[in-house]
Design a protein around this motif. Structure first.
Motif, PDB file in Angstrom:
ATOM      1  N   VAL A  33       2.810 -13.220  20.481  1.00  0.00           N
ATOM      2  CA  VAL A  33       4.118 -12.524  21.094  1.00  0.00           C
ATOM      3  C   VAL A  33       3.647 -12.724  22.516  1.00  0.00           C
ATOM      4  N   PRO A  34       4.685 -13.279  23.376  1.00  0.00           N
ATOM      5  CA  PRO A  34       4.382 -13.306  24.827  1.00  0.00           C
ATOM      6  C   PRO A  34       4.268 -11.571  25.363  1.00  0.00           C
ATOM      7  N   GLU A  35       3.275 -11.371  26.036  1.00  0.00           N
ATOM      8  CA  GLU A  35       2.949 -10.235  26.940  1.00  0.00           C
ATOM      9  C   GLU A  35       3.084  -9.016  25.902  1.00  0.00           C
ATOM     10  N   LYS A  36       2.725  -9.164  24.542  1.00  0.00           N
ATOM     11  CA  LYS A  36       2.383  -8.174  24.012  1.00  0.00           C
ATOM     12  C   LYS A  36       1.367  -8.257  22.821  1.00  0.00           C
ATOM     13  N   LYS A  37       1.056  -7.202  22.156  1.00  0.00           N
ATOM     14  CA  LYS A  37       0.096  -7.671  21.014  1.00  0.00           C
ATOM     15  C   LYS A  37       0.609  -8.474  19.956  1.00  0.00           C
ATOM     16  N   PRO A  38      -0.002  -9.424  19.080  1.00  0.00           N
ATOM     17  CA  PRO A  38       0.576 -10.138  18.011  1.00  0.00           C
ATOM     18  C   PRO A  38       1.333  -9.317  17.405  1.00  0.00           C
ATOM     19  N   ALA A  39       2.503 -10.056  16.475  1.00  0.00           N
ATOM     20  CA  ALA A  39       3.305  -9.190  15.559  1.00  0.00           C
ATOM     21  C   ALA A  39       2.676  -9.561  14.320  1.00  0.00           C
ATOM     22  N   VAL A  40       2.885  -8.652  13.180  1.00  0.00           N
ATOM     23  CA  VAL A  40       2.568  -8.807  11.968  1.00  0.00           C
ATOM     24  C   VAL A  40       3.987  -8.813  10.967  1.00  0.00           C
ATOM     25  N   VAL A  41       4.066  -9.630  10.289  1.00  0.00           N
ATOM     26  CA  VAL A  41       5.145  -9.764   9.192  1.00  0.00           C
ATOM     27  C   VAL A  41       4.360  -9.737   7.860  1.00  0.00           C
ATOM     28  N   PHE A  42       4.488  -8.534   6.865  1.00  0.00           N
ATOM     29  CA  PHE A  42       3.761  -8.589   5.902  1.00  0.00           C
ATOM     30  C   PHE A  42       4.663  -8.329   4.611  1.00  0.00           C
ATOM     31  N   VAL A  43       4.521  -8.899   3.707  1.00  0.00           N
ATOM     32  CA  VAL A  43       5.236  -8.767   2.349  1.00  0.00           C
ATOM     33  C   VAL A  43       4.508  -8.620   0.948  1.00  0.00           C
ATOM     34  N   THR A  44       4.573  -7.766   0.277  1.00  0.00           N
ATOM     35  CA  THR A  44       3.764  -7.603  -1.206  1.00  0.00           C
ATOM     36  C   THR A  44       4.649  -7.330  -2.025  1.00  0.00           C
ATOM     37  N   ILE A  45       4.501  -7.753  -3.262  1.00  0.00           N
ATOM     38  CA  ILE A  45       5.398  -7.596  -4.483  1.00  0.00           C
ATOM     39  C   ILE A  45       4.756  -7.526  -5.665  1.00  0.00           C
ATOM     40  N   PRO A  46       4.537  -6.424  -6.463  1.00  0.00           N
ATOM     41  CA  PRO A  46       4.042  -6.473  -7.603  1.00  0.00           C
ATOM     42  C   PRO A  46       4.247  -7.176  -8.707  1.00  0.00           C
ATOM     43  N   ASP A  47       3.440  -7.231  -9.788  1.00  0.00           N
ATOM     44  CA  ASP A  47       3.919  -8.187 -11.029  1.00  0.00           C
ATOM     45  C   ASP A  47       4.964  -7.615 -11.733  1.00  0.00           C
TER      46      ASP A  47
END
Length: 302
Positions: A269-283
């Protein structure tokens, strides 16, 4: 007998006192002046008096040199070293030709902080090293949930799908955005989709930073959870570079072995820390696993 003739010369006692005082003062002045001239002539070539002058003259360039050295050293201290191959960087072929070069550079934290964090991650038995060769995210089973537009996470600098009906918006803290699947009876965990600025020290490459971020996501799984990798590939998030990691999280609940399908996208991301998009789905909610493909293909930098 006739008296001796009087002398024509006067003695000192016959002189007026003011004349005597003036004579003494003039003689003293001449003596002082003579002594000063003698001292100058004698000391002109004396090394002891010449040394302080020479020392002062020699000291001036040393002060200037120190200042110049500081000025010259400043750019070197602020410069970013050309990153070499990290312990996680691959020398093998990438899933996308030329993408390794694009994904290498990342605004990193201080080298000491980054090195310590990476070294700790490499020794963590819960998280194996990333595959040497790129591995693309496979198509997961099921159908993607309906989405209506996107969530624009301006704090993190990314946009991600806004799911409707099946997923619900939730209080974002401690993240920047959060969506949750409904609770499942008898299950302790449910699907979660979040975004936030990367919460770990940045590394020299997006790939290595994503690796540390995946390790951090274990904090949001049952205790003792471990990871096996299913994907590792560079991505384009709109006009920005990123790195995608897919993985299976293994854990035990109530004596039974369970798994969650998970993935994260790390976006520059410009002029910021990188962004994280995180998804988790249980069985227990595996019918929603295909939503992971929907999320990862839709992430964009703002």
């Amino acid at each position: 007998m006739a008296a001796p003739p009087a002398s024509s010369s006067k003695g000192l006692g016959d002189l007026p006192m003011r004349v005597v005082y003036r004579t003494i003062a003039v003689a003293a002045g001449i003596a002082v002046l003579g002594a000063g001239v003698t001292a100058v002539l004698l000391n002109r070539d004396d090394p002891a008096t010449a040394a302080p002058r020479n020392s002062a003259a020699a000291a001036a360039p040393s002060v200037i040199s120190a200042s110049s050295a500081s000025s010259a050293a400043a750019p070197a201290a602020g410069a970013v070293a050309t990153p070499g191959l990290s312990p996680l960087s691959s020398t093998g072929a990438s899933a996308t030709p030329g993408a390794d070069v694009d994904a290498v550079s990342s605004p990193a934290a201080s080298p000491d902080t980054a090195d310590v964090a990476l070294a700790a991650a490499l020794k963590d038995p819960r998280v194996p090293a990333l595959p040497k060769n790129g591995r693309r995210l496979r198509t997961l089973p099921g159908r993607a949930a309906a989405a209506h537009g996107s969530i624009k996470d301006r704090r993190s600098g990314v946009a991600l799908p806004r799911f409707t009906k099946t997923w619900a918006l939730a209080t974002p803290a401690p993240f920047a955005s959060r969506q949750l699947l409904p609770k499942v009876k008898g299950a302790s965990y449910r699907g979660m989709l979040v975004s936030c600025p990367v919460p770990i020290p940045e590394q020299k490459t997006l790939r290595d930073t994503a690796f540390l971020a995946a390790r951090w996501t274990l904090n949001h799984h049952p205790s003792g959870a471990t990871i096996t990798w299913t994907a590792s590939q560079p991505i384009k998030a709109g006009k920005r570079q990123g790195w995608l990691l897919g993985y299976t999280v293994h854990y035990t609940l109530k004596g039974k072995k369970r798994v969650s399908a998970a993935a994260l996208a790390l976006v520059d991301v410009p002029e910021k820390k990188p962004a994280v998009v995180f998804v988790t789905i249980p069985d227990s909610q595996k019918k929603r696993w295909h939503d992971i493909n929907k999320v990862m293909s839709s992430v964009k930098a703002l």
